[in-house]
Write an enzyme that holds these catalytic residues in place. Structure first.
Site, mmCIF file in Angstrom:
data_model
loop_
_atom_site.group_PDB
_atom_site.id
_atom_site.type_symbol
_atom_site.label_atom_id
_atom_site.label_comp_id
_atom_site.label_asym_id
_atom_site.label_seq_id
_atom_site.Cartn_x
_atom_site.Cartn_y
_atom_site.Cartn_z
ATOM 1 N N ARG A 43 -25.972 -2.242 6.518
ATOM 2 C CA ARG A 43 -25.722 -3.637 6.175
ATOM 3 C C ARG A 43 -26.100 -4.574 7.322
ATOM 4 O O ARG A 43 -26.169 -5.786 7.144
ATOM 5 C CB ARG A 43 -24.248 -3.824 5.813
ATOM 6 C CG ARG A 43 -23.714 -2.763 4.875
ATOM 7 C CD ARG A 43 -22.272 -2.985 4.506
ATOM 8 N NE ARG A 43 -22.183 -3.824 3.331
ATOM 9 C CZ ARG A 43 -21.040 -4.193 2.761
ATOM 10 N NH1 ARG A 43 -19.900 -3.821 3.288
ATOM 11 N NH2 ARG A 43 -21.035 -4.932 1.693
ATOM 12 N N LYS A 81 0.847 -1.189 0.000
ATOM 13 C CA LYS A 81 0.000 0.000 0.000
ATOM 14 C C LYS A 81 0.887 1.245 0.000
ATOM 15 O O LYS A 81 1.824 1.355 0.794
ATOM 16 C CB LYS A 81 -0.897 -0.015 1.241
ATOM 17 C CG LYS A 81 -2.100 0.891 1.158
ATOM 18 C CD LYS A 81 -3.071 0.591 2.291
ATOM 19 C CE LYS A 81 -4.334 1.436 2.168
ATOM 20 N NZ LYS A 81 -5.310 1.114 3.219
ATOM 21 N N GLU A 124 -19.904 -5.576 9.613
ATOM 22 C CA GLU A 124 -20.886 -4.852 10.416
ATOM 23 C C GLU A 124 -21.937 -5.770 11.019
ATOM 24 O O GLU A 124 -22.377 -5.556 12.162
ATOM 25 C CB GLU A 124 -21.564 -3.769 9.562
ATOM 26 C CG GLU A 124 -20.651 -2.627 9.159
ATOM 27 C CD GLU A 124 -19.835 -2.913 7.914
ATOM 28 O OE1 GLU A 124 -18.998 -2.062 7.545
ATOM 29 O OE2 GLU A 124 -20.017 -3.999 7.306
#
Length: 630
Positions: free
Chosen positions: A392, A277, A364
């Protein structure tokens, strides 16, 4: 002329010689750095996915072949290679390019994405549609390692393995948590396996073992597990995928070679690549969290360019500090977030009280039921999750928390219009989806100080509660050092009036105060109420105010259907009250600066005053519609 400037679409890319692709990667990274440093945006993920992006568009015949990206954080390079170079600097700006993927922005954006773990499901659907329509295009899902942790990714992989259709999943492992086996041996073996000979041999061995009576199935399972000793793909193999990797995701030539070979293979395939990254920018490589989504910065020095305007502390910071303070007083309090500790301000809790902090990843649904289990055993869990992400987990909120009357506190960050991240992140549906659940209390603070008191209040309740607040700086009010418990379901009259009352909720209360001052310049006495609670609504106060005037205007940074204004109308049903609702229209609002978006939908003080005056004068207020970006 730079190589990147010659590429108007992927057809131009595919005309290039492989030897120039590393130079193209450097140019793509530099273009991303130049733009993000001036405008802000998501940086680290796109830098890390540069070679992969080039290789995919070089090998596959996009847009006929479909590339489905997870979340969109990694797709700035994708946008540069697919005809959007001229508009690239408009990214995340009003009427400019989206910071995520949008099907109506480009035919190369095969599937819109702003939430995590959707790519494999969408790609599988496209692959099945291809099969039913007798077409022969390829479908690729690109999933980062964070997104693979979401349960939806595994649900999709299980289904893909069962169906057995041709599908390539590229696992972009940019944190190396799955495996760090990158090197000559891994690359050599992967090249060998994807060349086809080894795969054919494996299929012949499988056929042979299946013919052996009694012991064949057992020997086959052993053989598969022996293969996994060399490759960290046992889980994917068991899900029905042929696993290849890991390989260096920054060797663009090798990626092209491997992808060319994989194109000819049948069935579900998973290619595991290792990337870094922030690759190519030293500061981002060293601190990927800070450089995931930086603001403006100086490229040479890596110094963040801070605004000269002094702003109050953000709601997120005030929330995090308040939660830590309360948790130090009450050992039952635990903090849960879903891969967003910095964004929600709970990173301070992680630092101060690590043994009661739980980052569950992009999960979630699990976060909510995990909290429910804690509450069953006497803890006081606080779930800090972005408003749109908590959507969600609606079933878990209703079934696992509300139905069982469990005292879980939901702190909904990013309530209202969030700004540049756009419709995938605007938290404008939460009043509606939370207030309908029995055994829930729903509140929204008018400022950062009231947020502290609401947190104290929520933790005192023996039932589920929701606190909803916006992104960004607070109102700059003084912060009380001692937190108090607020009366449940009671609003506060901030300014009396005799002709009309503006009923504000949350972040709209202060704009209502400013709007009232504008209205009174027209000679109309205008009152303002901080309603505080969407559920239970303060019916007693509303009926008391009805003795003074019949005119009420509700103001909310939420969609009008099912929101705060609807709750007020329900509470005033059967009375002679005249109610005018101001809020977000029944459509998705595009990206842009938060204050500009609020004005466009009628939520600035000036627009609130204008709409209220039209209502009082008997004119039908003009509905506010945010202009479309296209």
């Amino acid at each position: 002329m730079a190589i990147l400037e010659q590429i108007k679409d992927p057809k131009d890319l595919r005309l290039l010689k492989r030897e120039v692709l590393p130079q193209l990667a450097k140019e793509v990274r530099q273009r991303i750095l130049d733009s993000v440093s001036k405008k802000g945006g998501h940086l680290g993920s796109s830098l890390g996915a540069t070679e992969l992006t080039i290789a995919l568009h070089y090998v596959f015949n996009t847009p006929v072949d479909k590339i489905v990206w997870d979340t969109g954080h990694q797709t700035y390079g994708h946008k540069l290679l697919t005809g959007r170079q001229e508009k690239f600097d408009s990214m995340r700006q009003l009427n400019g390019l989206s910071g995520f993927l949008k099907r109506d922005e480009s035919p190369y954006d095969a599937f819109g994405a702003g939430h995590a773990s959707t790519a494999i499901s969408a790609a599988l659907g496209m692959a099945v549609a291809r099969d039913q329509q007798k077409e022969d295009n390829r479908v690729v899902a690109v999933v980062s390692d964070g997104c693979i942790t979401g349960g939806m990714s595994f649900e999709a992989m299980q289904n893909a393995g069962h169906i057995g259709t041709d599908l390539l999943v590229v696992l972009n492992d940019n944190e190396m948590f799955i495996s760090n086996r990158v090197g000559a041996l891994g690359s050599f073996l992967t090249k060998l396996l994807t060349g086809g000979l080894a795969k054919k041999l494996e299929q012949e061995v499988e056929k042979f073992l299946k013919r052996i009576q009694f012991y064949g199935a057992g020997l086959l399972r052993v053989a598969k597990r022996m293969r996994v000793l060399l490759f960290p793909g046992m889980l994917f193999e068991e899900l029905g995928f042929a696993y290849f990797g890991p390989v260096d995701g920054h060797d663009v030539g090798r990626l092209v070679e491997i992808l060319e070979n994989i194109k000819t293979l049948k069935g579900p395939i998973l290619l595991h690549i290792i990337t870094k990254k922030g690759k190519g920018y030293e500061f981002a490589e060293q601190d990927p969290i800070t450089w995931h989504g930086p603001g403006k910065f100086d490229v040479a020095s890596g110094t963040m360019i801070k605004s000269t305007v002094v702003t109050p502390p953000a709601y997120q910071k005030v929330f995090g500090n308040a939660l830590v303070k309360l948790a130090k007083q009450d050992p039952r309090i635990a903090c849960i977030t879903a891969a967003m500790p910095e964004g929600t301000g709970t990173d301070v809790f992680r630092k101060e009280i690590p043994n009661r902090f739980y980052d569950v990843g992009l999960a979630e649904q699990h976060a909510v039921t995990f909290a429910a289990g804690m509450a069953c055993e006497g803890l006081r869990p606080v779930c800090a999750i972005y408003s749109t992400f908590l959507q969600r987990a609606y079933d878990q909120m209703e079934h696992d928390v509300g139905l069982q009357k469990l005292p879980v506190v939901f702190c909904l960050d990013r309530g209202g219009l969030v700004g540049e991240d756009g419709p995938t992140h605007h938290g404008v549906f939460d009043f509606a989806y939370t207030r309908m659940i029995p055994n829930f209390t729903v509140m929204a603070p008018m400022d950062e100080n009231e947020l502290q008191h609401m947190l104290k209040t929520a933790l005192s309740l023996n039932m589920a509660s929701v606190i909803r607040y916006p992104r960004g700086p607070g109102e700059g009010v003084p912060l009380d050092s001692d937190f108090r418990i607020l009366p449940i379901g009671r609003g506060v009259v901030l300014k009396p009036g005799s002709e009309v009352y503006l009923l504000g909720i949350g972040a709209m209360v202060h704009p209502c105060l400013k709007a009232a001052a504008l209205i009174e310049k027209e000679g109309i006495p205008c009152g303002v109420v901080n309603m505080r609670f969407v559920k239970p609504i303060d019916t007693l106060l509303l009926h008391q105010l009805l003795q003074q005037t019949r005119n009420f205007v509700t103001v909310e940074d939420h969609v009008l259907p099912g929101g705060f204004g609807s709750a007020v109308m329900e509470a005033m049903e059967g009375t002679d009250a005249r109610i005018h609702r101001i809020g977000i229209p029944d459509r998705f609002i595009d990206h842009g600066p938060q204050m500009i978006l609020r004005d466009m939908v009628g939520l600035s003080p000036e627009k609130i005053a204008q709409s209220t005056l039209q209502f009082l004068r008997g004119k039908a207020p003009q509905p506010q519609e945010a202009q479309s970006a296209r």
